[in-house]
Design a protein around this motif. Structure first.
Motif, PDB file in Angstrom:
ATOM      1  N   LEU A 285       0.928  -1.129   0.195  1.00 26.36           N
ATOM      2  CA  LEU A 285      -0.020   0.088  -0.302  1.00 26.36           C
ATOM      3  C   LEU A 285       0.974   1.098   0.118  1.00 26.36           C
ATOM      4  O   LEU A 285       0.542   2.302  -0.753  1.00 26.36           O
ATOM      5  CB  LEU A 285      -0.771   0.024   1.294  1.00 26.36           C
ATOM      6  N   ASN A 286       1.940   1.155   0.935  1.00 28.26           N
ATOM      7  CA  ASN A 286       2.719   2.543   0.909  1.00 28.26           C
ATOM      8  C   ASN A 286       3.377   2.644  -0.430  1.00 28.26           C
ATOM      9  O   ASN A 286       3.891   3.746  -0.761  1.00 28.26           O
ATOM     10  CB  ASN A 286       3.755   2.271   2.199  1.00 28.26           C
ATOM     11  N   MET A 287       3.696   1.461  -1.285  1.00 27.70           N
ATOM     12  CA  MET A 287       4.395   1.644  -2.443  1.00 27.70           C
ATOM     13  C   MET A 287       3.341   2.172  -3.457  1.00 27.70           C
ATOM     14  O   MET A 287       3.716   3.058  -4.401  1.00 27.70           O
ATOM     15  CB  MET A 287       4.968   0.349  -2.863  1.00 27.70           C
ATOM     16  N   GLU A 288       2.260   1.850  -3.480  1.00 27.47           N
ATOM     17  CA  GLU A 288       1.255   2.240  -4.439  1.00 27.47           C
ATOM     18  C   GLU A 288       0.784   3.727  -4.291  1.00 27.47           C
ATOM     19  O   GLU A 288       0.416   4.034  -4.977  1.00 27.47           O
ATOM     20  CB  GLU A 288       0.035   1.152  -4.311  1.00 27.47           C
ATOM     21  N   LEU A 289       0.789   4.105  -2.887  1.00 26.89           N
ATOM     22  CA  LEU A 289       0.515   5.593  -2.819  1.00 26.89           C
ATOM     23  C   LEU A 289       1.486   6.296  -3.598  1.00 26.89           C
ATOM     24  O   LEU A 289       1.043   7.388  -4.127  1.00 26.89           O
ATOM     25  CB  LEU A 289       0.724   5.847  -1.349  1.00 26.89           C
ATOM     26  N   GLU A 290       2.760   6.074  -3.696  1.00 27.30           N
ATOM     27  CA  GLU A 290       3.714   6.694  -4.421  1.00 27.30           C
ATOM     28  C   GLU A 290       3.338   6.644  -6.014  1.00 27.30           C
ATOM     29  O   GLU A 290       3.500   7.571  -6.664  1.00 27.30           O
ATOM     30  CB  GLU A 290       5.041   6.513  -4.212  1.00 27.30           C
ATOM     31  N   HIS A 291       3.016   5.427  -6.558  1.00 30.27           N
ATOM     32  CA  HIS A 291       2.792   5.076  -7.854  1.00 30.27           C
ATOM     33  C   HIS A 291       1.462   5.973  -8.038  1.00 30.27           C
ATOM     34  O   HIS A 291       1.474   6.482  -9.270  1.00 30.27           O
ATOM     35  CB  HIS A 291       2.435   3.451  -7.872  1.00 30.27           C
TER      36      HIS A 291
END
Length: 399
Positions: A285-291
């Motif tokens: 989730l924390n990766m996808e927030l940046e994506h």
């Protein structure tokens, strides 16, 4: 508590690459894990595969080299996410056991989406599809007992019933009758966009899984059943992908994909019972927030729009894996004899439907029917079912 992914900051992209040790996740225990943990894994694998395939298609149609480089950077991380997620599935599980879990995903994910979908036309599309996946679960359950001498109950654990749905032999329709009308991107509820993208991605992954694992079996009836249901999954992908408005720009689609990943990882993090798997959902989730932030910036620069014009200002209620027995039984009682005609639904076996039935079956019993006959012969007249109570008739389409 509301969660607005447009306002959250995730892990910077240059800190998202994981080494082999970090990617070497320990798989779940197939005999002790929560069945819905496995369902969440299968779902997110399909979501990540769709993210990668979409990004590749975008890159192949994009003349801007800088955008292609940006897509490549994000896509590599998406591929690492897919490897971490899919490798959570246990190597101890057989292909058929995983197949049973795939169909449990199809039943309970699609049923939940149908229950929550605000648009009546889209709701009907999900209701129609879930009865077919329900029948696929029943056919594979019989194959599972014949080949591996185990019952599907050990996989679904009583959360999903195993009994006939709309018979698989009636799923073979003229391809033109699998194309639905799309939602209108300018007026559709943002939740409807997430639902369509989620179910399309899950069905696409099922289609790809069956087309690859089906030939690995030696037993002729297994090879044939995977071939038949694999073709139905092609119909399902057509059915669901046609719900998405083709007028969405590439930038809009990119934002929708990334927002949907945030929605699902957040949903599954909120309900995950396995602490180790939950930590992966939280990390992703924390990766996808940046994506998502990157996708939103690309849309602003190249599409001249703000992401708030496309997606909801906050995530909807979490998508939940839970039993849908009563809901599916209600659909069995009221919709089992439906088929499609154009972009609508009818109860009559119309000319195009009958022509397709004759073309593909040629007057013979398809594998999905023969598997039940062979199971009855092997087990002295019975077929495998696992249900809570009562029996349901299986009517034919009216001619």
């Amino acid at each position: 508590m509301t969660f607005n992914p447009l306002e959250q900051r995730g892990i910077p992209l240059d800190r998202q690459v994981r080494n082999w040790r970090e990617l070497n996740v320990t798989p779940i225990d197939p005999d002790r894990a929560d069945p819905y943990t496995r369902c969440r894994i299968i779902t997110m694998n399909g979501i990540e595969v769709e993210a990668s395939l979409f990004s590749h298609q975008f890159a192949r149609h994009c003349p801007d080299a800088e955008v292609r480089r940006q897509l490549a950077q994000t896509r590599y991380i998406e591929q690492q996410q897919q490897k971490a997620v899919n490798w959570l599935l246990p190597g101890l599980a057989s292909v058929l056991e995983t197949t049973i879990a795939y169909e449990q995903v199809a039943v309970d994910l699609t049923a939940w989406v149908a229950r929550m979908e605000p648009d009546p036309y889209l709701k009907q599309a999900y209701q129609f599809g879930v009865l077919e996946d329900f029948d696929h679960l029943y056919r594979y359950a019989n194959l599972y007992e014949m080949i591996e001498h185990r019952k599907a109950e050990v996989v679904v654990d009583g959360l999903t019933e195993v009994m006939p749905g709309r018979p698989t032999k009636f799923h073979h329709r003229d391809p033109v009758d699998n194309v639905r009308d799309p939602y209108d991107r300018t007026t559709a509820n943002p939740l409807s966009k997430l639902h369509a993208l989620t179910i399309m991605s899950a069905e696409q992954q099922t289609m790809n899984f069956y087309m690859n694992v089906g030939p690995e079996y030696m037993e002729p009836i297994a090879r044939q059943l995977y071939q038949e249901i694999g073709l139905v999954e092609e119909e399902h992908v057509t059915h669901y992908e046609s719900l998405v408005d083709p007028g969405e720009t590439w930038w809009e689609q990119l934002v929708n994909h990334e927002y949907n990943e945030c929605y699902l990882y957040y949903s599954f993090m909120e309900q995950e019972s396995d602490p180790r798997v939950k930590a992966i959902w939280e990390l992703h989730l924390n990766m996808e927030l940046e994506h998502l932030r990157i996708a939103c910036d690309l849309m602003r620069r190249h599409d001249g729009r703000e992401p708030e014009q496309v997606v909801a200002p906050e995530l909807p209620n979490v998508l939940t894996f839970e039993p849908n027995k009563a809901y599916v039984r209600e659909l069995l009682d009221t919709q089992i004899d439906l088929t499609t005609l154009g972009a609508g639904y009818v109860r009559e076996a119309h000319e195009r439907f009958e022509r397709m039935q004759e073309a593909i079956n040629g007057g013979e019993q398809p594998p999905s029917e023969r598997i039940i006959d062979e199971h009855r012969a092997m087990y002295q007249g019975g077929e495998y079912r696992a249900q809570t109570e009562g029996e349901h008739p299986v009517p034919a389409l009216r001619g």
